[in-house]
Write an enzyme that holds these catalytic residues in place. Structure first.
Site, PDB file in Angstrom:
ATOM      1  N   GLY A 297      37.859  46.783  39.814  1.00  0.00           N
ATOM      2  CA  GLY A 297      38.149  45.350  39.886  1.00  0.00           C
ATOM      3  C   GLY A 297      36.853  44.578  40.054  1.00  0.00           C
ATOM      4  O   GLY A 297      36.340  43.954  39.137  1.00  0.00           O
ATOM      5  N   CYS A 366      36.638  22.795  58.020  1.00  0.00           N
ATOM      6  CA  CYS A 366      36.580  22.540  59.461  1.00  0.00           C
ATOM      7  C   CYS A 366      36.682  23.821  60.283  1.00  0.00           C
ATOM      8  O   CYS A 366      37.700  24.084  60.927  1.00  0.00           O
ATOM      9  CB  CYS A 366      37.658  21.555  59.844  1.00  0.00           C
ATOM     10  SG  CYS A 366      37.415  20.009  58.997  1.00  0.00           S
TER      11      CYS A 366
HETATM   12  C1  LIG Z   1      41.690  46.941  45.279  1.00  0.00           C
HETATM   13  C2  LIG Z   1      42.067  48.115  44.488  1.00  0.00           C
HETATM   14  C3  LIG Z   1      41.302  48.459  43.382  1.00  0.00           C
HETATM   15  C4  LIG Z   1      40.066  47.729  42.963  1.00  0.00           C
HETATM   16  O1  LIG Z   1      39.039  47.851  43.875  1.00  0.00           O
HETATM   17  P1  LIG Z   1      37.579  47.281  43.504  1.00  0.00           P
HETATM   18  O2  LIG Z   1      36.781  47.563  44.699  1.00  0.00           O
HETATM   19  O3  LIG Z   1      37.758  45.810  43.264  1.00  0.00           O
HETATM   20  O4  LIG Z   1      37.109  47.994  42.300  1.00  0.00           O
HETATM   21  C5  LIG Z   1      41.724  49.551  42.641  1.00  0.00           C
HETATM   22  N1  LIG Z   1      42.827  50.254  42.983  1.00  0.00           N
HETATM   23  C6  LIG Z   1      43.577  49.939  44.050  1.00  0.00           C
HETATM   24  C7  LIG Z   1      44.765  50.750  44.363  1.00  0.00           C
HETATM   25  C8  LIG Z   1      43.222  48.866  44.839  1.00  0.00           C
HETATM   26  O5  LIG Z   1      43.952  48.568  45.914  1.00  0.00           O
END
Ligand SMILES: *Cc1c(COP(=O)(O)O)cnc(C)c1O
Length: 443
Positions: A297, A366
């Site tokens: 991600g 704030c």
């Molecule tokens: C948050 C998450 C990801 C992505 O993590 P990144 O650190 O943004 O790459 C992938 N798989 C699961 C199950 C997640 O909860």
């Protein structure tokens, strides 16, 4: 070793243009701020497509790899459309994310639904629109999903989310794979879950295992360690239950370079380690080479995003800190106040001949904790200067709030000197759109 885009501090197209201003994607950032207002999220399409290609190239030697973008990092219809063009699937964690990719016309077979407390309505929606995989997190969900699938006369294709018991050295809140985690089945609970799937839950079809260790990971050993544990489990499950699992989802988590102190590995290093490890465990445990899913991600979207702010008021504490306030802060980027996350910033307009000084960039919300960057060297700032904060593509807009009833910023996509709006700035009317005044209180 080849470098990948997640190792860059700034979008790949960042330049100083003929006016001495910063530009990204061929767009002058001062002009963008002028045209669209600030705060403004900007996404550079070249940088985004470049990291997608880094991932694909890093894994091309293992054709049974499926890239899934973890939408929670930044889920918008346009971003989903770009990732679909790059042949990515989607890891989603809510009905809202499922709905977003569905409405964007994504092939729902390439979508996975994950999360530790999916609601009846969300699971129902997932089956209704034909989400390809559901990663089941716990016993309650096994029963609930089976019941919903049965009522629709469907079979849900599932993975079991497991907690492999691996710790990584990241912030406590973004660690998920250690034993005392709220996510997934403990290794000792897997057999019980499989018993139930085989003997009771006839509308569930178990395809494989899923784990995700944490986020902003710099340690390369995490992924091979995880694969070792999952392969061992897959072999053990085959032996004990005669159940042939063909899928292994190793999660996301690869880190990015927020500051010069961060040294994330490249996708190429990870790819090589993962593929070598897969080849090793396939031999060692005598299993079929699994289809692997990757769910990055942050490393997909962080580097391509920046945020523009306008400088407003200034406060010099006598003999103390000089605070420069900008027109955004913790509501559009909660990470510094939540995890003490560090960012770098530059002035977007030409300040080449201005002496530098150390200041603290304060948000406009704030809370005393609403400090975006503490102690940063920047050219002496004046009201109206435009600040560019780097690496805000991930977990900024997706975690944004309307705290203080401030409208969420707009987002633009830049590429080849063009800018296109992909999220409209909220209006004051958007803020009160869901408010209701009971009749008895009406004037
Ligand atoms: C948050 C998450 C990801 C992505 O993590 P990144 O650190 O943004 O790459 C992938 N798989 C699961 C199950 C997640 O909860």
């Amino acid at each position: 070793m080849q470098i990948s885009t997640n190792q860059s501090l700034k979008p790949l197209t960042t330049q100083i243009n003929e006016n001495g201003n910063l530009s990204i994607g061929g767009c002058d950032l001062v002009e963008l701020a002028d045209k669209y207002g600030t705060p403004l999220y900007v996404i550079d399409e070249k940088t985004l497509r470049s990291i997608c290609s880094d991932y694909k190239k890093a894994f091309e030697k293992y054709p049974k790899t499926k890239m899934m973008y973890a939408s929670k990092a930044l889920c918008t219809s346009a971003i989903a459309s770009i990732l679909a063009e790059e042949d990515f699937g989607f890891d989603t964690v809510s009905g809202g994310e499922i709905y977003t990719v569905y409405k964007a016309g994504i092939d729902m077979e390439k979508v996975l639904f994950n999360g530790n407390n999916k609601s009846y309505d969300e699971l129902n929606l997932a089956l209704e629109v034909g989400v390809g995989r559901i990663s089941v997190d716990n016993f309650f969900e096994l029963a609930l999903l089976n019941e919903i699938a049965q009522s629709k006369n469907k079979t849900a294709e599932i993975l079991l989310r497991i907690t492999p018991g691996i710790e990584c050295h990241t912030h406590e809140y973004i660690q998920t794979g250690h034993l005392d985690s709220k996510f997934g089945f403990d290794l000792t609970q897997i057999d019980n879950a499989i018993d139930l799937i085989i003997n009771e839950y006839k509308n569930l079809n178990l395809k494989g295992l899923h784990a995700h260790i944490g986020s902003q990971i710099f340690e390369t050993s995490i992924f091979p360690d995880e694969i070792e544990i999952m392969a061992k489990e897959i072999a053990r499950i085959e032996e004990k239950f005669g159940l042939h699992l063909t899928e292994m989802n190793i999660g996301g988590g690869l880190g990015v370079k927020y500051t010069n102190l961060d040294n994330p590995p490249s996708t190429y290093q990870i790819g090589e380690l993962v593929i070598n490890k897969l080849n090793e465990v396939v031999e060692k445990y005598n299993i079929e080479p699994p289809t692997i899913f990757l769910e990055p991600g942050r490393s997909i979207i962080s580097t391509s995003g920046i945020t523009l702010y306008t400088v407003g008021s200034t406060k010099q504490v006598p003999q103390g800190t000089k605070y420069i306030a900008i027109d955004g802060g913790m509501a559009d980027n909660p990470r510094p106040s939540m995890y003490q996350a560090k960012y770098i910033a530059e002035v977007a307009n030409n300040k080449e001949n201005t002496p530098k000084e150390k200041i603290t960039l304060a948000g406009r919300f704030c809370e005393s904790g609403d400090i975006l960057i503490k102690d940063i060297e920047l050219p002496q700032l004046e009201q109206g200067d435009i600040i560019c904060v780097y690496n805000t593509g991930a977990y900024n807009y997706s975690m944004a709030s309307n705290y203080n009833r401030v409208q969420k910023p707009a987002m633009v996509l830049v590429n080849d000197a063009n800018s296109e709006i992909i999220i409209n700035r909220e209006t004051l009317d958007d803020l009160i759109a869901h408010d209701i005044i009971p009749d008895r209180l009406k004037k």
